[in-house]
Design a protein around this motif. Sequence first.
Motif, short mmCIF file in Angstrom:
data_model
loop_
_atom_site.label_atom_id
_atom_site.label_comp_id
_atom_site.label_asym_id
_atom_site.label_seq_id
_atom_site.Cartn_x
_atom_site.Cartn_y
_atom_site.Cartn_z
N SER A 28 0.85 -1.20 0.00
CA SER A 28 0.00 0.00 0.00
C SER A 28 0.88 1.24 0.00
O SER A 28 1.09 1.88 -1.04
N GLN A 29 1.45 1.58 1.14
CA GLN A 29 2.26 2.79 1.25
C GLN A 29 3.51 2.71 0.37
O GLN A 29 3.89 3.70 -0.27
N ARG B 142 4.04 1.01 -2.46
CA ARG B 142 3.72 1.18 -3.87
C ARG B 142 3.31 2.62 -4.17
O ARG B 142 3.65 3.16 -5.24
N ASP B 143 2.63 3.26 -3.24
CA ASP B 143 2.24 4.65 -3.45
C ASP B 143 3.47 5.55 -3.58
O ASP B 143 3.47 6.52 -4.34
N LEU B 144 4.52 5.23 -2.81
CA LEU B 144 5.74 6.03 -2.86
C LEU B 144 6.48 5.86 -4.19
O LEU B 144 7.15 6.79 -4.66
N GLU C 59 5.07 4.44 -7.34
CA GLU C 59 4.31 4.64 -8.56
C GLU C 59 4.28 6.12 -8.94
O GLU C 59 4.06 7.00 -8.13
#
Length: 203
Positions: free
Chosen positions: A24-25, A27-29, A31
């Motif tokens: 979650s976190q 992959r957000d960083l 992508e």
Amino acid sequence: MFVRAVYATGDPARLDTAVRSLNSQGRDLLEGRPGYRGAGVFVDRGLGKLFAVSWWETEEARRNSDEVMRVRRSALMDPFAGTVAVENYEAPVFHALPHPTTGGGLRMSRVEFDTADADLFTETFRGTVVPRLEALPGLSRAALLLDRERGRGLVGVLFTDRPSLVASRAGQAAVRREGAAKARVTVVGLEEFEVVHADARAD
């Protein structure tokens, strides 16, 4: 492509906490960052091991992403990780078939070689090893990661499901023996992981 690999060990009971954070976190960083080409998360739930990789179009893109990940990595891994090792590699060979499904398997070989033999290793893997691996049922992906300066590397072979991973052990052992002899490399470690997430793309 270029790869950053993170290898962490810790309490198996806390492994899923780190997996959730990375998926979650984490992959957000990553992508949306320039040059990002995907990531993978692989686990050994019994022993408490986590292997995570991120793929980058250029060495510069990987290096630039190090800044944000270096600051956030500890928080993403807590409270699971007792040890964390980070390594950087070039990926001269990335051979992808259908994407692995969640629950598929990764077999990873750690290798050492004379730095002068890096090109020989690459050509042997591309021309000899990959065609042999393609004959194994359930093959999804094969990648060669090299640290040319230190003479170290990783060979990662993904299968679409656990039964295919298990059934391939003898076949891949024969391929590994032939490839290591031809490329003059030494296999110094062999591990298997469950695929939690894998979405690297070469194009």
